[in-house]
Design a protein around this motif. Structure first.
Motif, PDB file in Angstrom:
ATOM      1  N   ILE A   1       0.870  -1.183   0.000  1.00 58.74           N
ATOM      2  CA  ILE A   1       0.000   0.000   0.000  1.00 58.74           C
ATOM      3  C   ILE A   1       0.904   1.229   0.000  1.00 58.74           C
ATOM      4  N   ASN A   2       1.042   1.877  -1.151  1.00 59.73           N
ATOM      5  CA  ASN A   2       2.057   2.919  -1.301  1.00 59.73           C
ATOM      6  C   ASN A   2       1.517   4.346  -1.276  1.00 59.73           C
ATOM      7  N   LEU A   3       0.357   4.579  -1.858  1.00 54.28           N
ATOM      8  CA  LEU A   3      -0.163   5.943  -1.931  1.00 54.28           C
ATOM      9  C   LEU A   3      -0.953   6.243  -0.660  1.00 54.28           C
ATOM     10  N   THR A   4      -0.294   6.857   0.312  1.00 58.24           N
ATOM     11  CA  THR A   4      -0.922   7.139   1.600  1.00 58.24           C
ATOM     12  C   THR A   4      -0.482   8.497   2.120  1.00 58.24           C
ATOM     13  N   SER A   5      -1.234   9.001   3.070  1.00 55.33           N
ATOM     14  CA  SER A   5      -0.837  10.175   3.840  1.00 55.33           C
ATOM     15  C   SER A   5      -0.962   9.797   5.306  1.00 55.33           C
ATOM     16  N   VAL A   6       0.165   9.818   6.022  1.00 61.08           N
ATOM     17  CA  VAL A   6       0.188   9.463   7.439  1.00 61.08           C
ATOM     18  C   VAL A   6       0.699  10.681   8.198  1.00 61.08           C
ATOM     19  N   LEU A   7      -0.171  11.294   8.991  1.00 56.65           N
ATOM     20  CA  LEU A   7       0.149  12.577   9.613  1.00 56.65           C
ATOM     21  C   LEU A   7      -0.219  12.592  11.094  1.00 56.65           C
ATOM     22  N   PRO A   8       0.480  13.429  11.886  1.00 57.45           N
ATOM     23  CA  PRO A   8       0.050  13.629  13.273  1.00 57.45           C
ATOM     24  C   PRO A   8      -1.334  14.267  13.295  1.00 57.45           C
ATOM     25  N   ASP A   9      -2.127  13.896  14.275  1.00 55.50           N
ATOM     26  CA  ASP A   9      -3.468  14.462  14.445  1.00 55.50           C
ATOM     27  C   ASP A   9      -3.599  14.854  15.911  1.00 55.50           C
ATOM     28  N   GLY A  10      -3.289  16.108  16.224  1.00 53.47           N
ATOM     29  CA  GLY A  10      -3.214  16.511  17.620  1.00 53.47           C
ATOM     30  C   GLY A  10      -1.897  16.053  18.219  1.00 53.47           C
ATOM     31  N   THR A  11      -1.863  15.880  19.528  1.00 49.72           N
ATOM     32  CA  THR A  11      -0.604  15.542  20.194  1.00 49.72           C
ATOM     33  C   THR A  11      -0.331  14.049  20.262  1.00 49.72           C
ATOM     34  N   ASP A  12      -1.377  13.219  20.272  1.00 52.20           N
ATOM     35  CA  ASP A  12      -1.149  11.793  20.495  1.00 52.20           C
ATOM     36  C   ASP A  12      -1.891  10.894  19.515  1.00 52.20           C
ATOM     37  N   ARG A  13      -2.337  11.462  18.403  1.00 50.10           N
ATOM     38  CA  ARG A  13      -3.061  10.661  17.423  1.00 50.10           C
ATOM     39  C   ARG A  13      -2.403  10.749  16.049  1.00 50.10           C
ATOM     40  N   ILE A  14      -2.701   9.750  15.224  1.00 44.99           N
ATOM     41  CA  ILE A  14      -2.142   9.663  13.878  1.00 44.99           C
ATOM     42  C   ILE A  14      -3.283   9.397  12.905  1.00 44.99           C
ATOM     43  N   ARG A  15      -3.346  10.209  11.853  1.00 48.19           N
ATOM     44  CA  ARG A  15      -4.416  10.087  10.865  1.00 48.19           C
ATOM     45  C   ARG A  15      -3.850   9.522   9.563  1.00 48.19           C
ATOM     46  N   ILE A  16      -4.533   8.523   9.023  1.00 47.11           N
ATOM     47  CA  ILE A  16      -4.100   7.869   7.786  1.00 47.11           C
ATOM     48  C   ILE A  16      -5.190   8.035   6.728  1.00 47.11           C
ATOM     49  N   PHE A  17      -4.808   8.541   5.557  1.00 47.26           N
ATOM     50  CA  PHE A  17      -5.687   8.592   4.398  1.00 47.26           C
ATOM     51  C   PHE A  17      -5.111   7.675   3.323  1.00 47.26           C
ATOM     52  N   ILE A  18      -5.954   6.809   2.753  1.00 45.08           N
ATOM     53  CA  ILE A  18      -5.510   5.905   1.691  1.00 45.08           C
ATOM     54  C   ILE A  18      -6.503   5.986   0.537  1.00 45.08           C
ATOM     55  N   PRO A  19      -6.189   6.766  -0.493  1.00 41.09           N
ATOM     56  CA  PRO A  19      -7.103   6.909  -1.632  1.00 41.09           C
ATOM     57  C   PRO A  19      -7.344   5.572  -2.333  1.00 41.09           C
ATOM     58  N   GLY A  20      -8.596   5.352  -2.728  1.00 44.75           N
ATOM     59  CA  GLY A  20      -8.938   4.156  -3.485  1.00 44.75           C
ATOM     60  C   GLY A  20      -9.092   2.897  -2.658  1.00 44.75           C
ATOM     61  N   MET A  21      -8.709   2.937  -1.398  1.00 45.21           N
ATOM     62  CA  MET A  21      -8.824   1.766  -0.524  1.00 45.21           C
ATOM     63  C   MET A  21     -10.181   1.814   0.176  1.00 45.21           C
ATOM     64  N   MET A  22     -11.101   0.960  -0.257  1.00 43.02           N
ATOM     65  CA  MET A  22     -12.457   0.973   0.289  1.00 43.02           C
ATOM     66  C   MET A  22     -12.661  -0.113   1.348  1.00 43.02           C
TER      67      MET A  22
END
Length: 370
Positions: free
Chosen positions: A182-203
């Motif tokens: 799974i290569n096309l992703t966005s993995v970013l901090p979300d606040g101080t202790d959370r991590i948000r992952i977006f994966i286009p096309g992955m349903m």
């Protein structure tokens, strides 16, 4: 455990190159050759991260995909930090031959009784020297009277440790997603202790969360040489042993089930090159507790091979030639540089305090066409 800024920048440079290749079918060479130090110092790191996030967000809007949020284990982090502090205090006291008593973890800190005033000063001085230039290791040292010394991380140090944990967790998530194809992703901090992952096309977000349903298991185990692994595999292995496959080859190893050390004892891991051959390697460093345990194990087992096991596979099986007291080592195994980096990432993942808690997973539908 801290991911050096240059490693974080390298990850983003690679991610940006992949993203650019998708956008333009050509890797942007100029992005790859930007000086790493400059990137870390002038905000280029954050700019590149924002650029990748914007591209992925655009793809999410067009294609839909999965949105997943994890929370890092802050309780596990605090416990790990205080335990390591206690071990560091113990090591400093023993090496400095400082008489002490009552060393214990208490009220989110470490307390120890040192009757000699010079001993108390020596402890504070050595710990301050060790933490110099490391904001995440800054301590408050309080005189409790009657020889009692209390040590605890500063609020700023605790915040820095949490940021480091989030960044290390992001590195682990990115690597394991890549390993899962799974290569096309966005993995970013979300606040101080959370991590948000977006994966286009992955349903199917459950496919992604399954990757992180368990923690990477890292262990250091002695190899049993009482019989060949093949014989043990086809018959009955000695009590307390099991046969494990190699990481890259077809060879099998007869290893002890009990670990001499595990991933929680690793404070750092990263890729590198062997000094003589320049072959890619994964290097690692133990924390205070791991250093002492590794020194004891190697001292007691000179001449015996031991296995470094990653998720049930032996990635290296060196022979102990002499006691290893420095607290660091290298793993070689005819790796490519990418494989060495992957092994280092997984070693770091195995040493992350606690686990990732799944907070949210949802399918994002593509925006309706006008």
């Amino acid at each position: 455990m801290t991911t050096p800024p240059r490693d974080r920048v390298t990850r983003l440079i690679v991610a940006l190159a992949v993203t650019s290749a998708i956008m333009t079918s050509a890797i942007m060479t100029s992005a790859i050759v930007l000086p790493r130090a400059a990137l870390a110092e002038d905000g280029q790191f954050d700019k590149m991260r924002a650029r990748i996030a914007a591209f992925v967000a655009d793809k999410m809007e067009k294609l839909g995909g999965s949105r997943i949020v994890y929370k890092v284990d802050t309780d596990g982090l605090r416990e790990s930090v205080i335990t390591d502090l206690r071990d560091d205090v113990y090591k400093t006291l023993r090496e400095g031959k400082i008489a002490f008593s009552g060393l214990a973890i208490r009220d989110a800190g470490v307390e120890v009784k040192i009757a000699d005033a010079k001993g108390r000063e020596q402890l504070a001085r050595k710990l301050a020297s060790a933490a110099e230039g490391l904001p995440s290791h800054a301590l408050t040292v309080t005189d409790g009277g009657d020889g009692l010394v209390r040590l605890a991380p500063t609020d700023a140090a605790s915040a820095a440790r949490l940021r480091d944990l989030v960044e290390d967790s992001i590195a682990m998530i990115e690597q394991r997603l890549k390993d899962a194809g799974i290569n096309l992703t966005s993995v970013l901090p979300d606040g101080t202790d959370r991590i948000r992952i977006f994966i286009p096309g992955m349903m199917e977000p459950a496919r992604v969360t399954a990757v992180f349903a368990r923690k990477v298991k890292v262990s250091f185990r002695l190899i049993d040489v009482s019989m060949p692994a093949e014989q043990a595999q086809s018959g009955t292995p000695p009590t307390g042993t099991e046969v494990l496959p190699g990481f890259k080859d077809e060879r099998h190893y007869l290893v002890a089930k009990d670990s001499a050390l595990d991933g929680d004892d690793i404070s750092y891991a990263g890729p590198g090159f062997a000094s003589g051959t320049k072959d890619p390697i994964a290097s690692f460093r133990f924390n205070g507790r791991g250093t002492r345990r590794f020194a004891h194990v190697t001292e007691e087992n000179i001449g015996r091979p031991f296995a470094i096991v990653l998720d049930g596979k032996v990635i290296s099986a060196p022979v102990i030639r002499e006691p290893i007291t420095g607290g660091s080592g290298q793993i070689s195994g005819n790796f490519t540089l990418e494989e060495a980096n992957s092994v280092a990432m997984l070693l770091r993942a195995g040493s992350l305090p606690g686990h990732l808690d799944l907070v949210e997973q949802q399918v994002v539908q593509p925006a309706a066409k006008p």
